[in-house]
Design an enzyme around this catalytic site. Sequence first.
Site, PDB file in Angstrom:
ATOM      1  N   GLY A  47      -9.644  -2.472  -0.038  1.00  0.00           N
ATOM      2  CA  GLY A  47     -10.704  -2.583   0.747  1.00  0.00           C
ATOM      3  C   GLY A  47     -11.639  -1.655   0.308  1.00  0.00           C
ATOM      4  O   GLY A  47     -12.729  -1.071   1.286  1.00  0.00           O
ATOM      5  N   PHE A  48     -11.523  -0.774  -0.449  1.00  0.00           N
ATOM      6  CA  PHE A  48     -12.746   0.902  -1.131  1.00  0.00           C
ATOM      7  C   PHE A  48     -13.736  -0.131  -2.162  1.00  0.00           C
ATOM      8  O   PHE A  48     -13.800   0.458  -2.866  1.00  0.00           O
ATOM      9  CB  PHE A  48     -12.032   1.937  -1.111  1.00  0.00           C
ATOM     10  N   ASP A 165       0.731   8.995  -7.172  1.00  0.00           N
ATOM     11  CA  ASP A 165       0.849   7.266  -7.414  1.00  0.00           C
ATOM     12  C   ASP A 165       2.049   7.128  -8.022  1.00  0.00           C
ATOM     13  O   ASP A 165       0.738   6.346  -8.893  1.00  0.00           O
ATOM     14  CB  ASP A 165      -0.242   6.728  -6.582  1.00  0.00           C
TER      15      ASP A 165
END
Length: 671
Positions: A47-48, A165
């Site tokens: 969504g970015f 991450d």
Amino acid sequence: MICCLNPDCPNPLNPDRQEVCLSCHQPLISLLRGRYRVIKVLSDEGGFGRTYLAEDADKLNEWCVVKQFAPKIQDSSTLKKAVELFKDEAKQLQKLGEHPQIPTLLAYFEQDNYLFLVQQYINGHNLLQELRQGIIYNKSKIVELLLDLLPVLKFIHERGVIHRDIKPQNIIRRQIDGRLVLIDFGSSKQLTATVHTQIGTTIGSHGYTPIEQMQDGKAYPSSDLFSLGVTCFHLLSGIRPSQLWMQKGYSWVNSWHEYLANQDRDGVALNVNVDKVLDKLLKTEIDQRYHSADEVIKDLTYKPLLVPPTIIEPASRTQSFYLKHRLLINTAILLLGLGGIWYLQSRPQEVTRFANPNQPANITENSDQPQTLKGHASDVNAVAFATDGLTLASGSDDNTIKLWNIKNNQEIRTLKGHKKWIWAVAFSPDGKTLASGSADKTIKLWNLANGEVINTLKAHTDGISSIAFSPDGKTLASSSIDKTINLWNVSNGQLIRTFKGHKQAVSALAFSPDGSTLASGSWDKTIKLWNVATGKEIRNFVGHSELIISVAFSPDGLTLASGSKDKSIKLWNLVTGETIRTLKGHTDKVNSVVYVPKTGDSKTSNNFTLISGSSDNTIKLWDTATGKEIRTLKRDSGYIYSVAISPDGKTIASGGSADNIIKVWHLSQDK
């Protein structure tokens, strides 16, 4: 094909020359910023925005990665924070891209109300793809992976950045050289005591993310180390950590050993307790976990675990002392001094012969069976002959040096005094003094008549990788993992000068026959020549694709030989600085190179024999005039870390990782 840059387009690929997207009817951009031709979508960024594969029209259509920032955020303050974080990411990438194992930032710009950053494309497969292709990871491969990646984490953490991450998908094995590259810093933040996610989602991946990051949004260097430990578990077990996390939360990390199938019997003998390292990486409580990459490297490269990379290293080290601090490293690596920089267990092999009618000095073996000297309690990293040709010195990971009489195969004396592993030994030209370099950061000078320490030389800030006496015996040179070279006055133990210029650990040293020049080889893949009298750099040799592990001058002083982790030996013209030829035949790191001395009638010839020792378990003899291999000698098993030749050129000794022994071959030189 042309790719639509609308981040919501369901089918962004369009035929060439199409001006409007066939799917979403948005105008198409043929060249982003007039330069980047977007080819396809690589991933959606939750969504970015999206990440695309593109071609750089200004660089002959070289591939690159374009990251688009298009957040679906209504709140103005949150949107502002998100934009700031994306800009911070670009700044971080610009700073971190200086590291060869992090993609370089190529551009950052705004176009059509979207922000874009462009990165170097890394050609290769990520580790998850490797796993799916059937590549099996055992503990030796895990050691290699850790020694390759930990210096990268050390680099980013020292610059105030955490990745947040780390997982197999974000680690790519670069096709061109096999090195591991850390990608996707989209979740990186400036490292502070409290770093909270401000854009509506926890940063990280379920199963890989530590509890402090998952629950509180806080991340530290140890958070990255937890994720790295989980990555290692995934590769070893083949089990997705997210699956275990969904079933058991974080409790699975306390019993991770139970999910491994026969990993303790994978056939590889390691000098590192991999289970112990993974146990500490996978601690749920942050105060019980490793706090820095350096702490993990130390446990991997220093006894009683692994000894460097030397690998990587890598102590290659390799892995071998990938010289023993980082290491780098391949296969069960460790970084151990010079020859002992990278570790790996290999299979027993027999002595074989290679006849060559052009071989110089007609070297032949007197016996198929070499002598075996036994007495050390751990790996033998260094060997050296005294000028009498009968006395041999050996330095070991058992913190001792032994003197041997090779005529009767007997131990003469054991020298004790160093607090850590011995990485280098050298006899003075008069045969009265022995110098030893150790991981304890000191050099000791020993009186060979009584076995007592004459002097202890201290100045280096890390382990001593190599030492060499000048031909007149008045000066001793030492190199270290601390990237420096020191010259010492042998008579009084005073430091004469320090040479600085290498960007990474200095792994090898050699004086020219006239003593005026010093050669140094480094993990930075370069060899430098230094003026001994002035300390000035004379020349820089570049050509090896991996770190340099050994160097040696030819007897006439006109040529330099270098051995590398890239499995090759290069012969360099010292006058022109050019490569004369590259010797290829070894299948693993070349840990040691030494020329056969000129003797007898051979003093009138410039045709020399070079001897090399490798982690492939072989010693090779080469005709330097033709570049052809003369013969291969093989140990029973294990790496060969160091090779020495007697002054009369008739005896070869080697030290290595197999059974803590030294092998001695007797050769004859027929005129």
